[in-house]
Design a protein around this motif. Structure first.
Motif, PDB file in Angstrom:
ATOM      1  N   THR A 178       0.746  -1.102   0.012  1.00 36.85           N
ATOM      2  CA  THR A 178       0.098   0.073  -0.032  1.00 36.85           C
ATOM      3  C   THR A 178       0.836   1.304   0.029  1.00 36.85           C
ATOM      4  N   PHE A 179       1.886   1.190   0.803  1.00 37.05           N
ATOM      5  CA  PHE A 179       2.771   2.421   0.887  1.00 37.05           C
ATOM      6  C   PHE A 179       3.470   2.576  -0.354  1.00 37.05           C
ATOM      7  N   LEU A 180       3.837   1.464  -0.932  1.00 36.82           N
ATOM      8  CA  LEU A 180       4.847   1.573  -2.047  1.00 36.82           C
ATOM      9  C   LEU A 180       4.007   2.156  -3.270  1.00 36.82           C
ATOM     10  N   LYS A 181       2.847   1.794  -3.431  1.00 31.72           N
ATOM     11  CA  LYS A 181       1.837   2.265  -4.124  1.00 31.72           C
ATOM     12  C   LYS A 181       1.835   3.578  -4.221  1.00 31.72           C
ATOM     13  N   GLN A 182       1.588   4.292  -3.078  1.00 30.91           N
ATOM     14  CA  GLN A 182       1.393   5.646  -2.664  1.00 30.91           C
ATOM     15  C   GLN A 182       2.751   6.228  -3.156  1.00 30.91           C
ATOM     16  N   LYS A 183       3.615   5.712  -2.737  1.00 33.19           N
ATOM     17  CA  LYS A 183       4.883   6.468  -2.772  1.00 33.19           C
ATOM     18  C   LYS A 183       5.239   6.688  -4.406  1.00 33.19           C
ATOM     19  N   ILE A 184       4.892   5.707  -5.251  1.00 33.05           N
ATOM     20  CA  ILE A 184       4.915   5.518  -6.908  1.00 33.05           C
ATOM     21  C   ILE A 184       4.053   6.782  -7.405  1.00 33.05           C
ATOM     22  N   GLU A 185       2.841   6.558  -7.160  1.00 39.88           N
ATOM     23  CA  GLU A 185       1.986   7.615  -7.394  1.00 39.88           C
ATOM     24  C   GLU A 185       2.474   9.040  -7.001  1.00 39.88           C
ATOM     25  N   GLN A 186       2.785   9.341  -5.921  1.00 39.13           N
ATOM     26  CA  GLN A 186       3.250  10.560  -5.476  1.00 39.13           C
ATOM     27  C   GLN A 186       4.518  11.104  -6.250  1.00 39.13           C
ATOM     28  N   PHE A 187       5.453  10.140  -6.401  1.00 35.76           N
ATOM     29  CA  PHE A 187       6.595  10.559  -7.151  1.00 35.76           C
ATOM     30  C   PHE A 187       6.244  10.699  -8.673  1.00 35.76           C
ATOM     31  N   LEU A 188       5.512   9.895  -9.476  1.00 38.00           N
ATOM     32  CA  LEU A 188       5.023  10.242 -10.897  1.00 38.00           C
ATOM     33  C   LEU A 188       4.425  11.773 -10.788  1.00 38.00           C
TER      34      LEU A 188
END
Length: 263
Positions: A178-188
């Motif tokens: 969950t946290f990794l998905k959020q991090k990817i979305e925020q990075f993009l």
């Protein structure tokens, strides 16, 4: 009226000349200005002539500075304007230089914008929103920006978003899914990709974890949390651990299992 009594070449600038009026040095001029105004020994110059010649010479010097600035890479009109302002040329001189550059096709903001977008697309590290913002900062008008963005297709945007997202996933495999998905979305998002591109790319990015991967990630984060809260005991320790790991995106049942195993 003063008369030109001598013309000499400048030592360090063979394309510039010193003009002497009535045996005294008066001013320097570029070769192009010298030819255009037919400056020669014996020619009389009025005050208006001198003012006009010096003004034209300022334009010529600024033009040479602009051409030198352009020799390294393409520039927008605004980049050239700001460069010449830093060199302390006046606005009328700068405007005359820009008109000359445009007339000679040395400067073309639409072509500059298209080339800039192509370069960024080849780099594959920025989304379209960031590229648009950078072009605005370079003084490119919106209509040219929109035309130039045709160089960056939606397919390419998705491809780049997936590549960047996969890289973030590989670098952060110790995070919860969950946290990794959020991090990817925020990075993009910070890279300038719009939501519709991110939502398509996220389905293709390899961020999902199997049970073992998620458990290993939880243990890593659990050890970090334990070091922060080991001074607490009992119920207070468990609550702080649960809150910390839940904020990291781990499922509550997995957190309970971890705490029970490490009791």
């Amino acid at each position: 009226m003063p008369i030109i009594t001598k013309i000499t070449t400048q030592k360090n600038s063979p394309d510039r000349y010193n003009i002497y009026l009535d045996e005294k040095f008066a001013f320097g001029v570029d070769e192009e200005v010298l030819i255009r105004y037919h400056l020669a020994k014996g020619k009389e110059l009025s005050e208006f002539d001198i003012t006009q010649i010096q003004y034209e010479d300022e334009i010529r010097k600024a033009l040479n500075a602009a051409i030198n600035f352009l020799s390294y890479r393409m520039r927008s009109e605004e980049e050239i304007r700001q460069h010449l302002k830093k060199k302390e040329w006046e606005d009328p001189v700068i405007q005359a230089v820009l008109l000359t550059l445009v007339d000679r096709n040395y400067v073309d903001d639409l072509e500059f914008a298209a080339a800039y977008v192509r370069t960024q697309v080849n780099g594959g590290k920025k989304g379209p929103l960031n590229i648009r913002q950078e072009l605005r900062q370079k003084g490119i008008k919106d209509s040219f920006i929109e035309q130039s963005m045709d160089e960056y297709s939606s397919e390419k945007q998705i491809e780049h978003a997936i590549q960047l997202g996969d890289k973030i996933a590989r670098q952060n495999n110790n995070l919860s899914e969950t946290f990794l998905k959020q991090k990817i979305e925020q990075f993009l998002l910070t890279k300038g990709f719009p939501f519709n591109i991110i939502s398509i790319a996220i389905d293709e990015i390899d961020y999902e974890k199997d049970d073992d991967d998620e458990w290993n990630a939880l243990q890593i984060q659990g050890e970090k949390a334990h070091r922060r809260y080991k001074k607490f005991t009992g119920f207070e320790y468990k609550q702080k651990m649960k809150q910390a790991l839940y904020r990291k995106g781990f499922a509550i049942e997995l957190i309970e299992r971890y705490l029970n195993d490490n009791e």
